[in-house]
Design an enzyme around this catalytic site. Structure first.
Site, PDB file in Angstrom:
ATOM      1  N   GLY A  17       4.340 -30.390  -5.728  1.00  0.00           N
ATOM      2  CA  GLY A  17       4.619 -30.771  -7.107  1.00  0.00           C
ATOM      3  C   GLY A  17       3.553 -30.420  -8.121  1.00  0.00           C
ATOM      4  O   GLY A  17       3.510 -31.010  -9.199  1.00  0.00           O
TER       5      GLY A  17
ATOM      6  N   ASN B 164       3.363 -27.690  -9.947  1.00  0.00           N
ATOM      7  CA  ASN B 164       4.045 -27.175 -11.140  1.00  0.00           C
ATOM      8  C   ASN B 164       4.776 -28.291 -11.874  1.00  0.00           C
ATOM      9  O   ASN B 164       4.762 -28.343 -13.101  1.00  0.00           O
ATOM     10  CB  ASN B 164       5.013 -26.043 -10.779  1.00  0.00           C
ATOM     11  CG  ASN B 164       4.311 -24.711 -10.659  1.00  0.00           C
ATOM     12  OD1 ASN B 164       3.409 -24.410 -11.414  1.00  0.00           O
ATOM     13  ND2 ASN B 164       4.743 -23.914  -9.706  1.00  0.00           N
TER      14      ASN B 164
ATOM     15  N   LEU C  98      13.529 -25.907  -2.814  1.00  0.00           N
ATOM     16  CA  LEU C  98      13.841 -24.941  -1.774  1.00  0.00           C
ATOM     17  C   LEU C  98      15.306 -24.864  -1.365  1.00  0.00           C
ATOM     18  O   LEU C  98      15.682 -23.946  -0.647  1.00  0.00           O
ATOM     19  CB  LEU C  98      12.980 -25.225  -0.537  1.00  0.00           C
ATOM     20  CG  LEU C  98      11.469 -25.128  -0.775  1.00  0.00           C
ATOM     21  CD1 LEU C  98      10.709 -25.392   0.517  1.00  0.00           C
ATOM     22  CD2 LEU C  98      11.085 -23.781  -1.363  1.00  0.00           C
TER      23      LEU C  98
ATOM     24  N   ASN D  86      14.599 -21.430 -12.888  1.00  0.00           N
ATOM     25  CA  ASN D  86      13.783 -21.448 -11.685  1.00  0.00           C
ATOM     26  C   ASN D  86      12.571 -20.550 -11.912  1.00  0.00           C
ATOM     27  O   ASN D  86      12.632 -19.597 -12.686  1.00  0.00           O
ATOM     28  CB  ASN D  86      14.602 -20.916 -10.498  1.00  0.00           C
ATOM     29  CG  ASN D  86      13.822 -20.928  -9.203  1.00  0.00           C
ATOM     30  OD1 ASN D  86      13.173 -21.906  -8.855  1.00  0.00           O
ATOM     31  ND2 ASN D  86      13.875 -19.828  -8.472  1.00  0.00           N
TER      32      ASN D  86
ATOM     33  N   HIS E 150      10.019 -18.094  -9.721  1.00  0.00           N
ATOM     34  CA  HIS E 150       9.921 -17.399  -8.438  1.00  0.00           C
ATOM     35  C   HIS E 150       8.562 -16.708  -8.368  1.00  0.00           C
ATOM     36  O   HIS E 150       8.166 -16.034  -9.324  1.00  0.00           O
ATOM     37  CB  HIS E 150      11.056 -16.372  -8.314  1.00  0.00           C
ATOM     38  CG  HIS E 150      11.128 -15.738  -6.966  1.00  0.00           C
ATOM     39  ND1 HIS E 150      11.635 -16.410  -5.874  1.00  0.00           N
ATOM     40  CD2 HIS E 150      10.741 -14.529  -6.534  1.00  0.00           C
ATOM     41  CE1 HIS E 150      11.562 -15.609  -4.818  1.00  0.00           C
ATOM     42  NE2 HIS E 150      11.021 -14.465  -5.192  1.00  0.00           N
TER      43      HIS E 150
ATOM     44  N   ASP F 227      17.950 -16.307  -6.533  1.00  0.00           N
ATOM     45  CA  ASP F 227      17.060 -15.401  -7.276  1.00  0.00           C
ATOM     46  C   ASP F 227      17.760 -14.237  -7.962  1.00  0.00           C
ATOM     47  O   ASP F 227      17.164 -13.183  -8.171  1.00  0.00           O
ATOM     48  CB  ASP F 227      15.958 -14.872  -6.343  1.00  0.00           C
ATOM     49  CG  ASP F 227      15.161 -15.987  -5.697  1.00  0.00           C
ATOM     50  OD1 ASP F 227      14.916 -16.998  -6.373  1.00  0.00           O
ATOM     51  OD2 ASP F 227      14.804 -15.854  -4.512  1.00  0.00           O
TER      52      ASP F 227
ATOM     53  N   GLU G 203       1.692 -19.341 -12.858  1.00  0.00           N
ATOM     54  CA  GLU G 203       2.701 -20.406 -12.985  1.00  0.00           C
ATOM     55  C   GLU G 203       2.212 -21.516 -13.899  1.00  0.00           C
ATOM     56  O   GLU G 203       2.947 -21.976 -14.783  1.00  0.00           O
ATOM     57  CB  GLU G 203       3.020 -20.989 -11.601  1.00  0.00           C
ATOM     58  CG  GLU G 203       3.772 -20.051 -10.688  1.00  0.00           C
ATOM     59  CD  GLU G 203       3.876 -20.571  -9.274  1.00  0.00           C
ATOM     60  OE1 GLU G 203       4.797 -20.101  -8.567  1.00  0.00           O
ATOM     61  OE2 GLU G 203       3.074 -21.432  -8.842  1.00  0.00           O
TER      62      GLU G 203
END
Length: 187
Positions: A12, A14, A84, A101, A103, A144, A173
């Site tokens: 967690g 991010n 995930l 999302n 990636h 994706d 990120e």
């Protein structure tokens, strides 16, 4: 005030970064963190910031239970930050272009089922890539493959290891994900 829901499955970092970013008097805030992992560190991180958490099973995600909880919150944006599981089509259909999302690679490279975290970083190093980066994209019914919103690359050297690649990606990120979320909410 615009509402953000974050979905995460692991540590967690991010999610917490996004929570902190929007706690600074912004026009939006994270109102809930959803996780499919009852022992995920993201739960503790959310609680430390007084953010409610929803823990659910894979079956509850696929059934209507999670969708119902999302609808009760009525978010402006749903953010997958290290989540995930494949996101269910019933939620995607209900929230078109409202689910994003991040990636840890430059899509379309290194995307798809099973391509996450260290799996990607090892593949990038094994393939002697000269660069890698992050992709922020809308979520659709395929892993994706949603429309790309933002990409940022970072150079690699022959000395890079999967661990150093992971550090470079994490830095990208942390810097860009909250900024792109903010920009999307302003549009």
């Amino acid at each position: 005030m615009k509402k953000i829901i974050v979905f995460a499955s692991g540590s967690g970092t991010n999610a917490e970064n996004i929570i902190k970013y929007f706690a600074k008097g912004k026009t939006a805030r994270v109102v809930s963190v959803f996780t499919n992992n009852a022992s995920a560190k993201v739960i503790e991180r959310a609680k430390n910031h007084q953010i409610s958490t929803e823990i659910f099973s894979k079956n509850e995600l696929l059934e209507r239970n999670v969708l119902q909880k999302i609808q009760e919150i009525d978010p402006d944006l749903i953010v997958l930050a290290g989540f995930l599981l494949k996101f269910p089509e019933n939620i995607i259909e209900k929230y078109p272009n409202q689910i994003i999302n991040i990636h840890p690679a430059l899509l379309p490279n290194y995307g798809g089922k099973g391509m996450y975290g260290m799996h990607i970083h090892r593949a990038v190093v094994e393939n002697k890539e000269k660069e890698t980066g992050i992709t922020i994209h809308f979520v659709n019914e395929n892993y994706d493959e949603g429309a790309i919103i933002f990409q940022k690359s970072t150079a690699l050297t022959n000395e890079d290891t999967p661990e150093t690649v992971a550090e470079k990606i994490h830095d990208l990120e942390q810097k860009y994900f909250p900024e792109i979320i903010s920009r999307l909410l302003e549009e």
